[in-house]
Design a protein around this motif. Structure first.
Motif, mmCIF file in Angstrom:
data_model
loop_
_atom_site.group_PDB
_atom_site.id
_atom_site.type_symbol
_atom_site.label_atom_id
_atom_site.label_comp_id
_atom_site.label_asym_id
_atom_site.label_seq_id
_atom_site.Cartn_x
_atom_site.Cartn_y
_atom_site.Cartn_z
ATOM 1 N N GLU A 22 0.817 -1.217 0.000
ATOM 2 C CA GLU A 22 0.000 0.000 0.000
ATOM 3 C C GLU A 22 0.850 1.265 0.000
ATOM 4 O OE1 GLU A 22 -3.844 -1.839 2.447
ATOM 5 O OE2 GLU A 22 -2.458 -0.478 3.452
ATOM 6 N N VAL A 23 1.982 1.238 0.663
ATOM 7 C CA VAL A 23 2.818 2.443 0.763
ATOM 8 C C VAL A 23 3.946 2.472 -0.270
ATOM 9 C CG1 VAL A 23 2.329 2.754 3.211
ATOM 10 C CG2 VAL A 23 4.384 1.502 2.515
ATOM 11 N N ALA A 24 4.064 1.408 -1.073
ATOM 12 C CA ALA A 24 5.143 1.329 -2.073
ATOM 13 C C ALA A 24 5.083 2.521 -3.010
ATOM 14 C CB ALA A 24 5.037 0.032 -2.855
ATOM 15 N N PRO A 25 6.189 3.036 -3.461
ATOM 16 C CA PRO A 25 7.552 2.513 -3.376
ATOM 17 C C PRO A 25 8.288 2.924 -2.098
ATOM 18 C CG PRO A 25 7.581 4.434 -4.773
ATOM 19 C CD PRO A 25 6.143 4.205 -4.352
ATOM 20 N N THR A 26 7.663 3.745 -1.247
ATOM 21 C CA THR A 26 8.322 4.062 0.016
ATOM 22 C C THR A 26 8.189 2.870 0.952
ATOM 23 O OG1 THR A 26 6.335 5.040 0.962
ATOM 24 C CG2 THR A 26 7.800 6.522 -0.237
ATOM 25 N N TRP A 60 8.865 -13.419 -5.252
ATOM 26 C CA TRP A 60 8.498 -12.004 -5.125
ATOM 27 C C TRP A 60 9.756 -11.169 -4.988
ATOM 28 C CZ3 TRP A 60 4.639 -13.190 -0.620
ATOM 29 C CH2 TRP A 60 3.508 -13.826 -1.132
ATOM 30 N N PRO A 61 9.651 -9.848 -5.219
ATOM 31 C CA PRO A 61 10.819 -8.991 -5.004
ATOM 32 C C PRO A 61 11.293 -9.095 -3.549
ATOM 33 C CG PRO A 61 9.094 -7.776 -6.139
ATOM 34 C CD PRO A 61 8.501 -9.100 -5.725
ATOM 35 N N PRO A 62 12.606 -8.962 -3.335
ATOM 36 C CA PRO A 62 13.125 -9.101 -1.975
ATOM 37 C C PRO A 62 12.685 -7.960 -1.063
ATOM 38 C CG PRO A 62 14.874 -8.534 -3.503
ATOM 39 C CD PRO A 62 13.642 -8.735 -4.325
ATOM 40 N N LEU A 63 12.554 -8.303 0.195
ATOM 41 C CA LEU A 63 12.227 -7.340 1.239
ATOM 42 C C LEU A 63 13.540 -6.828 1.811
ATOM 43 C CD1 LEU A 63 10.128 -6.040 3.161
ATOM 44 C CD2 LEU A 63 10.395 -8.061 4.607
ATOM 45 N N LEU A 64 13.736 -5.515 1.778
ATOM 46 C CA LEU A 64 14.966 -4.905 2.283
ATOM 47 C C LEU A 64 14.650 -3.921 3.395
ATOM 48 C CD1 LEU A 64 16.848 -3.956 -1.008
ATOM 49 C CD2 LEU A 64 16.998 -6.070 0.289
ATOM 50 N N TRP A 65 15.663 -3.613 4.176
ATOM 51 C CA TRP A 65 15.575 -2.520 5.137
ATOM 52 C C TRP A 65 16.720 -1.572 4.834
ATOM 53 C CZ3 TRP A 65 18.949 -0.268 8.528
ATOM 54 C CH2 TRP A 65 18.396 0.703 9.378
ATOM 55 N N THR A 66 16.396 -0.296 4.713
ATOM 56 C CA THR A 66 17.423 0.736 4.589
ATOM 57 C C THR A 66 17.072 1.845 5.566
ATOM 58 O OG1 THR A 66 16.276 1.961 2.842
ATOM 59 C CG2 THR A 66 17.845 0.268 2.134
ATOM 60 N N ARG A 67 18.088 2.604 5.942
ATOM 61 C CA ARG A 67 17.875 3.709 6.871
ATOM 62 C C ARG A 67 16.920 4.750 6.267
ATOM 63 N NH1 ARG A 67 23.363 4.507 9.142
ATOM 64 N NH2 ARG A 67 22.836 3.151 10.846
ATOM 65 N N LEU A 69 14.488 4.380 3.783
ATOM 66 C CA LEU A 69 13.110 3.975 3.484
ATOM 67 C C LEU A 69 12.476 3.066 4.530
ATOM 68 C CD1 LEU A 69 13.436 3.201 -0.344
ATOM 69 C CD2 LEU A 69 12.413 5.216 0.728
ATOM 70 N N GLY A 70 13.253 2.470 5.380
ATOM 71 C CA GLY A 70 12.717 1.464 6.292
ATOM 72 C C GLY A 70 12.534 0.158 5.532
ATOM 73 N N TYR A 71 11.528 -0.637 5.909
ATOM 74 C CA TYR A 71 11.246 -1.900 5.228
ATOM 75 C C TYR A 71 10.481 -1.608 3.954
ATOM 76 C CZ TYR A 71 12.817 -4.284 9.377
ATOM 77 O OH TYR A 71 13.584 -4.745 10.410
ATOM 78 N N HIS A 72 10.924 -2.231 2.862
ATOM 79 C CA HIS A 72 10.265 -2.032 1.573
ATOM 80 C C HIS A 72 10.645 -3.157 0.617
ATOM 81 C CE1 HIS A 72 14.268 -0.336 0.999
ATOM 82 N NE2 HIS A 72 14.097 -0.449 -0.298
ATOM 83 N N PHE A 73 9.837 -3.323 -0.412
ATOM 84 C CA PHE A 73 10.155 -4.275 -1.465
ATOM 85 C C PHE A 73 11.040 -3.575 -2.480
ATOM 86 C CE2 PHE A 73 6.090 -5.936 0.122
ATOM 87 C CZ PHE A 73 6.508 -7.212 0.457
ATOM 88 N N CYS A 74 12.001 -4.296 -3.011
ATOM 89 C CA CYS A 74 12.958 -3.678 -3.918
ATOM 90 C C CYS A 74 12.991 -4.432 -5.240
ATOM 91 C CB CYS A 74 14.347 -3.696 -3.292
ATOM 92 S SG CYS A 74 15.582 -2.976 -4.364
ATOM 93 N N ALA A 75 12.859 -3.712 -6.332
ATOM 94 C CA ALA A 75 12.983 -4.303 -7.660
ATOM 95 C C ALA A 75 14.022 -3.559 -8.486
ATOM 96 C CB ALA A 75 11.626 -4.289 -8.357
#
Length: 139
Positions: A22-26, A60-67, A69-75
């Motif tokens: 719902e909040v993608a791409p953030t 599915w696209p991998p789930l990442l954490w970055t400072r 964006l926080g948790y998000h899917f990355c493609a």
């Protein structure tokens, strides 16, 4: 063979996945994600672990954490490669600390320790591979 996941963990992972889509791409920070999904911090962490397993199983696209964006899917390939390079560098540091801070002193105290010699050889091989990956990724 796919990893068996508990029904509760899968349900929580689905809540987290839905909210992140719902909040993608953030993305969302852990506490925001927990509040939005109505889960405790522990339940959210467990859901994230389960979601990572589901992403791998389902392609599915991998789930990442970055400072940022926080948790998000990355493609994005550049973002994935940057994240992976950061992970490799962090693990390389951990392996070096294990070698110098634990295994080195172990071998000094007990020079005939077959276990410490075995671990040192294994960790040196891993260290070498991580160095190669870090060098390749930084080109």
């Amino acid at each position: 063979m796919p990893k068996r996941l508990s029904a509760t963990a899968e349900r929580h992972a689905d809540l987290v996945r839905t909210r992140l889509l719902e909040v993608a791409p953030t993305g969302l920070a852990l506490l925001e994600l927990a509040a939005d999904c109505g889960l405790s911090r522990w339940q959210t962490r467990r859901a994230l672990v389960t979601l990572r397993d589901l992403c791998a199983q389902e392609g599915w696209p991998p789930l990442l954490w970055t400072r940022e964006l926080g948790y998000h899917f990355c493609a994005s390939e550049p973002e994935l490669e940057a994240w992976e390079l950061t992970w490799v560098s962090r693990e390389l540091t951990q392996f070096r600390r294990m070698l110098t801070g634990t295994l080195g002193p172990h071998l000094q105290l007990f020079p005939n320790s077959a276990w410490a010699e075995y671990l040192t050889a294994q960790f040196r091989a891993i260290e070498s591979n991580l160095e190669m990956a870090a060098g390749y990724g930084s080109q």
